[in-house]
Design a protein around this motif. Structure first.
Motif, PDB file in Angstrom:
ATOM      1  N   UNK A 193       0.854  -1.184   0.000  1.00 52.90           N
ATOM      2  CA  UNK A 193       0.000   0.000   0.000  1.00 52.90           C
ATOM      3  C   UNK A 193       0.890   1.234   0.000  1.00 52.90           C
ATOM      4  N   UNK A 194       0.533   2.251  -0.773  1.00 52.40           N
ATOM      5  CA  UNK A 194       1.459   3.368  -0.975  1.00 52.40           C
ATOM      6  C   UNK A 194       1.798   4.094   0.318  1.00 52.40           C
ATOM      7  N   UNK A 195       0.788   4.627   0.991  1.00 51.58           N
ATOM      8  CA  UNK A 195       1.013   5.409   2.217  1.00 51.58           C
ATOM      9  C   UNK A 195      -0.333   5.610   2.906  1.00 51.58           C
ATOM     10  N   UNK A 196      -0.317   5.941   4.200  1.00 53.50           N
ATOM     11  CA  UNK A 196      -1.588   6.176   4.882  1.00 53.50           C
ATOM     12  C   UNK A 196      -2.448   7.253   4.209  1.00 53.50           C
ATOM     13  N   UNK A 197      -1.816   8.248   3.593  1.00 49.14           N
ATOM     14  CA  UNK A 197      -2.598   9.339   3.005  1.00 49.14           C
ATOM     15  C   UNK A 197      -3.180   8.997   1.636  1.00 49.14           C
ATOM     16  N   UNK A 198      -2.838   7.827   1.076  1.00 50.23           N
ATOM     17  CA  UNK A 198      -3.404   7.426  -0.223  1.00 50.23           C
ATOM     18  C   UNK A 198      -4.135   6.088  -0.160  1.00 50.23           C
ATOM     19  N   UNK A 199      -4.352   5.564   1.047  1.00 55.72           N
ATOM     20  CA  UNK A 199      -5.002   4.260   1.202  1.00 55.72           C
ATOM     21  C   UNK A 199      -6.087   4.356   2.270  1.00 55.72           C
ATOM     22  N   UNK A 200      -7.271   3.849   1.962  1.00 55.12           N
ATOM     23  CA  UNK A 200      -8.424   3.950   2.862  1.00 55.12           C
ATOM     24  C   UNK A 200      -8.371   2.912   3.965  1.00 55.12           C
ATOM     25  N   UNK A 201      -9.174   3.144   5.008  1.00 54.86           N
ATOM     26  CA  UNK A 201      -9.294   2.157   6.078  1.00 54.86           C
ATOM     27  C   UNK A 201      -9.762   0.810   5.534  1.00 54.86           C
ATOM     28  N   UNK A 202     -10.724   0.847   4.611  1.00 51.67           N
ATOM     29  CA  UNK A 202     -11.247  -0.400   4.055  1.00 51.67           C
ATOM     30  C   UNK A 202     -10.143  -1.205   3.358  1.00 51.67           C
TER      31      UNK A 202
END
Length: 441
Positions: A193-202
């Motif tokens: 996953x790229x980063x927390x700011x580009x990936x949703x909780x789901x």
């Protein structure tokens, strides 16, 4: 007279640094290899009476070390080297790199970028990369064709790309790529996953579940900049690391890359959960992202590895340079000249990297039973003379041009600085063609 055991390869070296045990330098030792594995490590005199090698390599002025492990890189981006320098991270990424990628990204771009990267890495003593980019099917196939060891990231990001158009498609394709490399001798996978700011909780929840089921790592840019943390706090009221904790991702499968903005509590949480942290000092310095407190992580017992990041933000894949920068920067940040010593820097670039990517049982040290991933460095050059301490010279004085020979799984990939199995002229021709195409776009 006892009969000598036939083996495929014996490498006699002036010095061997096995990494495990820690900080040990063995003089006049031989590494004995059968098929893809190390079967003995012993003094040269003893090896000559016990083994009959089909190939004997004598390195009287060299140190033999485990192949270096680049624990975070975006190797197709080697074709973007130097495209947009001297810019802050988000401007660099959003206004330059992502638009350039959108115009050229595809299987051919990825294949040719990886091939250029492999050539550069081999000439720098690197034998394994933890890869994070799109078209992982092509990336894995290219590494496999070139006989290079890699953990291939399965990308997840919350917007459409040339690789996948929807969340479901990212996961479907990730599953297909993972399945295609099951049991491969050189290629394994991790979620990327790229980063927390580009990936949703789901998406993170799906990744956590699948990571558990498949028993593969999660390779994630984490706390790279102060801006990222402030934006997350505005959005969710949490620091990104807290959000990851809440989602169950802070565990021994997490490879947290960068970690330049961390609290003492977050360092302690990484230690207790078994998180691996990948330090990318030169990329962080170049993008002014901040300073990973490497010595604090090390003292806390966190598994700390080293990566170059991609050539678009470094601008090289030089793990010798990265080790030196990591060691020197750690001393400045800790305000302690004894911090992150040479042996610790080499361990971070080898065995700790192997542990981060889940391969510590196979690579990362010169031990009987492990894969014969090895690099020989010539220390007789004037730049590394006089020689008082081998480990210090490796980290603080040695350059990648001194790497003479490299083996992966017992197969020679570099011989006296010459690449084996790579058509350098054809590769450089393709690289120049990409340069023209990218410059015109």
């Amino acid at each position: 007279m006892s009969q000598m055991t036939p083996v495929d390869l014996m490498i006699e070296a002036r010095w061997v640094v096995p990494v495990e045990p820690h900080a040990v330098v063995l003089e006049d030792h031989a590494v004995v290899v059968q098929h893809d594995r190390i079967v003995a490590l012993l003094p040269i005199a003893e090896a000559r009476t016990a083994y009959a090698p089909r190939e004997l390599v004598q390195l009287s002025e060299h140190v033999l070390i485990p192949g270096l492990i680049n624990s975070h890189t975006h190797n197709p981006m080697t074709l973007l080297r130097g495209l947009a320098d001297d810019l802050p991270l988000m401007v660099w990424l959003q206004q330059h790199i992502w638009p350039a990628e959108a115009k050229v990204i595809g299987p051919e771009f990825v294949r040719d970028g990886v091939e250029l990267a492999v050539a550069e890495m081999l000439r720098g003593g690197t034998t394994c990369a933890n890869e994070n980019y799109f078209f992982p099917d092509v990336i894995g196939a290219t590494y496999r064709k070139l006989g290079f060891r890699a953990v291939v990231g399965l990308p997840v990001i919350d917007f459409p790309t040339a690789w996948a158009k929807s969340q479901d498609e990212y996961f479907e394709r990730a599953g297909e790529v993972h399945d295609s490399f099951i049991g491969d001798a050189l290629i394994s996978t991790a979620f990327a996953p790229h980063a927390p700011y580009t990936v949703s909780d789901e998406s993170f929840e799906r990744i956590r579940m699948l990571s558990d089921q498949l028993d593969i790592p999660v390779h994630l840019h984490t706390h790279e900049t102060a801006h990222e943390i402030e934006e997350e706090k505005k959005k969710s009221g949490l620091r990104p690391f807290q959000r990851l904790q809440k989602l169950g991702l802070v565990n021994d499968r997490l490879i947290a890359v960068h970690m330049t903005q961390v609290t003492d509590g977050e360092i302690a949480a990484c230690a207790s959960a078994g998180v691996s942290v990948v330090h990318c000092p030169e990329s962080n310095l170049k993008l002014a992202s901040g300073f990973c407190p490497a010595e604090k992580f090390r003292l806390a017992g966190v598994n700390l590895a080293i990566g170059t990041d991609g050539c678009a933000s470094n601008n090289d894949l030089d793990m010798f340079g990265e080790m030196r920068t990591a060691a020197q920067l750690a001393k400045a940040v800790a305000q302690d000249a004894a911090a992150f010593d040479a042996a610790s820097a080499l361990r971070a670039a080898t065995l700790n990297g192997a542990r981060a990517i889940g391969l510590e049982a196979k690579i990362g040290s010169i031990e009987v039973g492990k894969q014969a991933d090895l690099a020989a460095i010539r220390l007789s050059d004037l730049e590394t003379q006089p020689l008082f301490h081998v480990l210090s010279q490796l980290v603080y004085a040695c350059g990648r041009h001194q790497v003479s020979d490299v083996w992966i799984a017992g197969r020679r990939k570099l011989a006296a600085r010459e690449l084996i199995g790579i058509d350098t002229a054809a590769m450089l021709g393709r690289t120049r063609a990409w340069r023209e195409r990218i410059a015109e776009s």
